[in-house]
Design a protein around this motif. Structure first.
Motif, PDB file in Angstrom:
ATOM      1  N   ASP A   1       0.834  -1.214   0.000  1.00 37.66           N
ATOM      2  CA  ASP A   1       0.000   0.000   0.000  1.00 37.66           C
ATOM      3  C   ASP A   1       0.863   1.256   0.000  1.00 37.66           C
ATOM      4  OD1 ASP A   1      -2.149  -1.652   0.063  1.00 37.66           O
ATOM      5  OD2 ASP A   1      -2.780  -1.181   2.130  1.00 37.66           O
ATOM      6  N   VAL A   2       1.877   1.254   0.861  1.00 33.57           N
ATOM      7  CA  VAL A   2       2.739   2.431   0.944  1.00 33.57           C
ATOM      8  C   VAL A   2       3.508   2.619  -0.375  1.00 33.57           C
ATOM      9  CG1 VAL A   2       4.731   3.457   2.123  1.00 33.57           C
ATOM     10  CG2 VAL A   2       2.923   2.345   3.459  1.00 33.57           C
ATOM     11  N   ALA A   3       3.991   1.510  -0.929  1.00 34.46           N
ATOM     12  CA  ALA A   3       4.720   1.607  -2.200  1.00 34.46           C
ATOM     13  C   ALA A   3       3.806   2.145  -3.300  1.00 34.46           C
ATOM     14  CB  ALA A   3       5.289   0.245  -2.587  1.00 34.46           C
ATOM     15  N   ASP A   4       2.545   1.695  -3.318  1.00 34.51           N
ATOM     16  CA  ASP A   4       1.595   2.190  -4.317  1.00 34.51           C
ATOM     17  C   ASP A   4       1.334   3.681  -4.146  1.00 34.51           C
ATOM     18  OD1 ASP A   4       1.353  -0.210  -5.570  1.00 34.51           O
ATOM     19  OD2 ASP A   4      -0.544  -0.795  -4.601  1.00 34.51           O
ATOM     20  N   ALA A   5       1.189   4.098  -2.883  1.00 33.17           N
ATOM     21  CA  ALA A   5       0.951   5.514  -2.612  1.00 33.17           C
ATOM     22  C   ALA A   5       2.175   6.354  -3.016  1.00 33.17           C
ATOM     23  CB  ALA A   5       0.629   5.720  -1.127  1.00 33.17           C
ATOM     24  N   LEU A   6       3.360   5.816  -2.746  1.00 32.52           N
ATOM     25  CA  LEU A   6       4.586   6.534  -3.124  1.00 32.52           C
ATOM     26  C   LEU A   6       4.722   6.656  -4.641  1.00 32.52           C
ATOM     27  CD1 LEU A   6       7.166   5.088  -0.549  1.00 32.52           C
ATOM     28  CD2 LEU A   6       6.438   7.476  -0.725  1.00 32.52           C
ATOM     29  N   LEU A   7       4.254   5.620  -5.347  1.00 32.73           N
ATOM     30  CA  LEU A   7       4.287   5.661  -6.817  1.00 32.73           C
ATOM     31  C   LEU A   7       3.568   6.894  -7.331  1.00 32.73           C
ATOM     32  CD1 LEU A   7       3.442   2.222  -8.493  1.00 32.73           C
ATOM     33  CD2 LEU A   7       5.586   3.506  -8.538  1.00 32.73           C
ATOM     34  N   LYS A   8       2.425   7.180  -6.708  1.00 31.37           N
ATOM     35  CA  LYS A   8       1.627   8.335  -7.160  1.00 31.37           C
ATOM     36  C   LYS A   8       2.336   9.647  -6.871  1.00 31.37           C
ATOM     37  CE  LYS A   8      -2.677   5.799  -7.029  1.00 31.37           C
ATOM     38  NZ  LYS A   8      -2.903   4.776  -5.996  1.00 31.37           N
ATOM     39  N   GLU A   9       3.291   9.603  -5.941  1.00 28.94           N
ATOM     40  CA  GLU A   9       4.121  10.789  -5.675  1.00 28.94           C
ATOM     41  C   GLU A   9       5.389  10.773  -6.534  1.00 28.94           C
ATOM     42  OE1 GLU A   9       2.988  13.160  -3.553  1.00 28.94           O
ATOM     43  OE2 GLU A   9       1.211  11.868  -3.325  1.00 28.94           O
ATOM     44  N   GLY A  10       5.485   9.778  -7.421  1.00 32.73           N
ATOM     45  CA  GLY A  10       6.635   9.730  -8.318  1.00 32.73           C
ATOM     46  C   GLY A  10       7.872   9.075  -7.725  1.00 32.73           C
ATOM     47  N   VAL A  11       7.679   8.219  -6.718  1.00 31.29           N
ATOM     48  CA  VAL A  11       8.828   7.533  -6.116  1.00 31.29           C
ATOM     49  C   VAL A  11       8.586   6.018  -6.154  1.00 31.29           C
ATOM     50  CG1 VAL A  11      10.257   7.237  -4.052  1.00 31.29           C
ATOM     51  CG2 VAL A  11       9.243   9.485  -4.550  1.00 31.29           C
ATOM     52  N   ILE A  12       9.481   5.300  -6.819  1.00 30.97           N
ATOM     53  CA  ILE A  12       9.354   3.843  -6.881  1.00 30.97           C
ATOM     54  C   ILE A  12      10.238   3.211  -5.809  1.00 30.97           C
ATOM     55  CG2 ILE A  12       9.357   1.833  -8.412  1.00 30.97           C
ATOM     56  CD1 ILE A  12       9.674   3.715 -10.796  1.00 30.97           C
ATOM     57  N   VAL A  13       9.604   2.513  -4.852  1.00 25.91           N
ATOM     58  CA  VAL A  13      10.364   1.723  -3.881  1.00 25.91           C
ATOM     59  C   VAL A  13       9.900   0.272  -4.018  1.00 25.91           C
ATOM     60  CG1 VAL A  13      10.612   3.646  -2.255  1.00 25.91           C
ATOM     61  CG2 VAL A  13       8.734   2.007  -1.951  1.00 25.91           C
ATOM     62  N   ARG A  14      10.495  -0.605  -3.246  1.00 24.22           N
ATOM     63  CA  ARG A  14      10.197  -2.019  -3.432  1.00 24.22           C
ATOM     64  C   ARG A  14       9.474  -2.612  -2.240  1.00 24.22           C
ATOM     65  NH1 ARG A  14      13.274  -4.825  -6.716  1.00 24.22           N
ATOM     66  NH2 ARG A  14      12.856  -7.023  -6.832  1.00 24.22           N
ATOM     67  N   PRO A  15       8.217  -3.049  -2.438  1.00 25.18           N
ATOM     68  CA  PRO A  15       7.566  -3.814  -1.371  1.00 25.18           C
ATOM     69  C   PRO A  15       8.270  -5.160  -1.251  1.00 25.18           C
ATOM     70  CG  PRO A  15       6.101  -3.590  -3.284  1.00 25.18           C
ATOM     71  CD  PRO A  15       7.408  -2.971  -3.661  1.00 25.18           C
ATOM     72  N   ILE A  16       8.399  -5.699  -0.047  1.00 27.98           N
ATOM     73  CA  ILE A  16       9.157  -6.946   0.114  1.00 27.98           C
ATOM     74  C   ILE A  16       8.347  -8.026   0.833  1.00 27.98           C
ATOM     75  CG2 ILE A  16      11.495  -6.044  -0.139  1.00 27.98           C
ATOM     76  CD1 ILE A  16      11.648  -5.667   2.859  1.00 27.98           C
ATOM     77  N   GLY A  17       7.028  -8.012   0.578  1.00 29.28           N
ATOM     78  CA  GLY A  17       6.161  -9.059   1.113  1.00 29.28           C
ATOM     79  C   GLY A  17       6.613 -10.439   0.657  1.00 29.28           C
ATOM     80  N   GLY A  18       7.091 -10.522  -0.587  1.00 35.09           N
ATOM     81  CA  GLY A  18       7.572 -11.785  -1.146  1.00 35.09           C
ATOM     82  C   GLY A  18       8.742 -12.360  -0.358  1.00 35.09           C
ATOM     83  N   TYR A  19       9.437 -11.523   0.370  1.00 38.17           N
ATOM     84  CA  TYR A  19      10.556 -11.981   1.198  1.00 38.17           C
ATOM     85  C   TYR A  19      10.093 -12.323   2.616  1.00 38.17           C
ATOM     86  CZ  TYR A  19      14.072 -10.458  -2.214  1.00 38.17           C
ATOM     87  OH  TYR A  19      14.853 -10.320  -3.327  1.00 38.17           O
ATOM     88  N   GLY A  20       8.784 -12.204   2.853  1.00 35.54           N
ATOM     89  CA  GLY A  20       8.275 -12.474   4.189  1.00 35.54           C
ATOM     90  C   GLY A  20       8.190 -11.234   5.063  1.00 35.54           C
ATOM     91  N   TYR A  21       8.260 -10.056   4.447  1.00 29.98           N
ATOM     92  CA  TYR A  21       8.139  -8.807   5.210  1.00 29.98           C
ATOM     93  C   TYR A  21       6.995  -7.963   4.634  1.00 29.98           C
ATOM     94  CZ  TYR A  21      12.852 -10.166   6.640  1.00 29.98           C
ATOM     95  OH  TYR A  21      13.937 -10.857   7.118  1.00 29.98           O
ATOM     96  N   PRO A  22       5.744  -8.347   4.952  1.00 21.29           N
ATOM     97  CA  PRO A  22       4.592  -7.653   4.344  1.00 21.29           C
ATOM     98  C   PRO A  22       4.469  -6.198   4.790  1.00 21.29           C
ATOM     99  CG  PRO A  22       3.867  -9.226   6.026  1.00 21.29           C
ATOM    100  CD  PRO A  22       5.334  -9.459   5.830  1.00 21.29           C
ATOM    101  N   ASN A  23       5.016  -5.874   5.957  1.00 20.19           N
ATOM    102  CA  ASN A  23       4.857  -4.503   6.474  1.00 20.19           C
ATOM    103  C   ASN A  23       6.151  -3.691   6.379  1.00 20.19           C
ATOM    104  OD1 ASN A  23       2.162  -4.943   7.065  1.00 20.19           O
ATOM    105  ND2 ASN A  23       2.613  -5.658   9.137  1.00 20.19           N
ATOM    106  N   ALA A  24       6.859  -3.893   5.308  1.00 21.28           N
ATOM    107  CA  ALA A  24       8.121  -3.173   5.126  1.00 21.28           C
ATOM    108  C   ALA A  24       8.318  -2.883   3.647  1.00 21.28           C
ATOM    109  CB  ALA A  24       9.281  -4.005   5.663  1.00 21.28           C
ATOM    110  N   VAL A  25       9.179  -1.937   3.354  1.00 16.38           N
ATOM    111  CA  VAL A  25       9.643  -1.734   1.978  1.00 16.38           C
ATOM    112  C   VAL A  25      11.164  -1.659   2.009  1.00 16.38           C
ATOM    113  CG1 VAL A  25       7.592  -0.508   1.125  1.00 16.38           C
ATOM    114  CG2 VAL A  25       9.496   0.807   2.127  1.00 16.38           C
ATOM    115  N   ARG A  26      11.747  -1.818   0.839  1.00 17.49           N
ATOM    116  CA  ARG A  26      13.184  -1.627   0.702  1.00 17.49           C
ATOM    117  C   ARG A  26      13.384  -0.406  -0.187  1.00 17.49           C
ATOM    118  NH1 ARG A  26      15.833  -5.639  -3.109  1.00 17.49           N
ATOM    119  NH2 ARG A  26      15.249  -3.961  -4.509  1.00 17.49           N
ATOM    120  N   VAL A  27      14.208   0.505   0.276  1.00 22.55           N
ATOM    121  CA  VAL A  27      14.456   1.709  -0.525  1.00 22.55           C
ATOM    122  C   VAL A  27      15.943   1.796  -0.831  1.00 22.55           C
ATOM    123  CG1 VAL A  27      14.643   3.198   1.537  1.00 22.55           C
ATOM    124  CG2 VAL A  27      14.136   4.218  -0.684  1.00 22.55           C
ATOM    125  N   THR A  28      16.251   2.060  -2.093  1.00 26.84           N
ATOM    126  CA  THR A  28      17.648   2.248  -2.487  1.00 26.84           C
ATOM    127  C   THR A  28      18.076   3.652  -2.099  1.00 26.84           C
ATOM    128  OG1 THR A  28      17.298   0.772  -4.356  1.00 26.84           O
ATOM    129  CG2 THR A  28      19.252   2.192  -4.448  1.00 26.84           C
TER     130      THR A  28
END
Ligand SMILES: *Cc1c(COP(=O)(O)O)cnc(C)c1O
Length: 362
Positions: free
Chosen positions: A315-342
């Motif tokens: 959800d947060v990653a989707d919301a950030l997309l609309k602000e023009g920032v692409i980050v990586r949701p990492i639910g697939g790694y077992g962390y549904p409530n986190a993102v990874r940002v470069t």
């Protein structure tokens, strides 16, 4: 009905960071930054770009399948001989070669829960049994991984530092682990972020290779060298191991342009130094901003940070997309409530923090 082999059924296609073009197309936003794939925000080294331009007149020719000159340069920079090197179409290619060469159906492959996703992919590809060992504080638990070794264990993958958590195992932990690993098990240390680490207790693993242990180090030109788009990575291992991996390698797995660019990037120490320095200052800036916002994060040795959100990372990653920032949701790694940002350039980091503020006030 045509069916793939059973182990393939459980594989989810790899979800990469969204390309900027795709977000532009889908959301109609023009001002977009991508902090989703741990790419070098400074771009490629200028020397590499020059080498790329010079090599284009040669692309009607097959590349040197043995990457003679690149291997010579890498060997010199590492202080080893070229027979210790295997080149890959990205280091992911080398990880797959390892599995293809050594892992048969029914064998066991050990890796950590929350480790880089390619280990699980190549294990399934080879119809092997994954032995997934929990992490402790988002960090590989090498002692538990050693305890998981059985007669069936073939390969153990360790990402150091790990993606997406950013954590590392220490030299002491690695030494104790290697004491416990039997001779017929291959240990893979994936050091894609090697050049970013500045901790004195980071393990220098080359001696394990030179001692003739069944040990392979993988590194890449995709991260600090800024050449992710050209797909060049490499493995460092004893010559017999390299010889085996070469049997399964596609003959022309590294492009001519990629080889030329990698040679030039390797020589551009100024670009590497600048990238490292910018990463360190960007990391300090982001830690500070997260602290001010009351957000928890995992301290990182790489060029990215895992950020805890207390709500869906997607959800947060989707919301950030609309602000023009692409980050990586990492639910697939077992962390549904986190993102990874470069960690980006300073303007990119500021834009990200501003967007995160907007998103979290909603
Ligand atoms: C990015 C990354 C790689 C490198 O992938 P390439 O195929 O070399 O682009 C390998 N391992 C980890 C842990 C990574 O994060």
């Amino acid at each position: 009905m045509l069916k793939p082999k059973p182990s393939i059924d459980t594989i989810q296609p790899y979800q990469g960071g969204k390309p900027i073009e795709e977000v532009r197309r889908e959301l109609g936003i023009t001002d977009i930054i991508k902090l989703a794939s741990n790419e070098n925000p400074l771009g490629p080294s200028p020397l590499a770009m020059e080498a790329i331009s010079e090599s284009v007149t040669q692309v009607h020719l097959y590349p040197d399948g043995n990457a003679y000159y690149l291997k010579e340069d890498l060997a010199a920079s590492l202080g080893i001989s070229a027979e210790h090197l295997i080149l890959g179409n990205g280091s992911n290619d080398v990880l797959q070669l390892v599995a293809e060469a050594y892992v048969a159906p029914g064998d066991e492959v050990i890796y950590a829960a929350g480790a880089f996703v390619v280990y699980s992919l190549v294990t399934k590809l080879c119809s092997a049994t994954a032995v997934v060992v929990p992490m402790v504080e988002h960090t590989h638990d090498l002692s538990a991984m050693a305890s998981a070794i059985t007669d069936k264990t073939k390969v153990i993958f360790v990402a150091n530092p790990n993606n997406p958590t950013g954590t590392m195992v220490t030299a002491d932990e690695t030494a104790a682990f290697m004491e416990r690993v039997p001779d017929d098990v291959l240990v893979v240390f994936d050091e894609a972020y090697y050049e970013y680490v500045d901790r004195s207790d980071y393990p220098q693993t080359l001696p394990y290779v030179l001692e003739g242990r069944n040990f392979i180090i993988t590194r890449t030109f995709s991260k600090i060298y800024g050449l992710a788009g050209l797909r060049i990575g490499y493995g460092i291992a004893s010559p017999p191991l390299v010889e085996t991996l070469n049997r399964v390698r596609q003959p022309f797995n590294c492009s001519l342009v990629g080889q030329a660019a990698a040679q030039a990037a390797l020589k551009d120490t100024a670009h590497v130094t600048k990238s490292r320095e910018q990463n360190a200052s960007g990391k300090a800036f982001l830690y500070d901003a997260f602290d001010n916002m009351g957000l928890r994060y995992v301290e990182s040795e790489g060029n990215f940070i895992m950020l805890h959100l207390g709500q869906s990372g997607t959800d947060v990653a989707d919301a950030l997309l609309k602000e023009g920032v692409i980050v990586r949701p990492i639910g697939g790694y077992g962390y549904p409530n986190a993102v990874r940002v470069t960690i980006g350039t300073q303007p990119e980091n500021e834009k990200f923090i501003k967007a995160l503020g907007v998103v979290s006030r909603r």
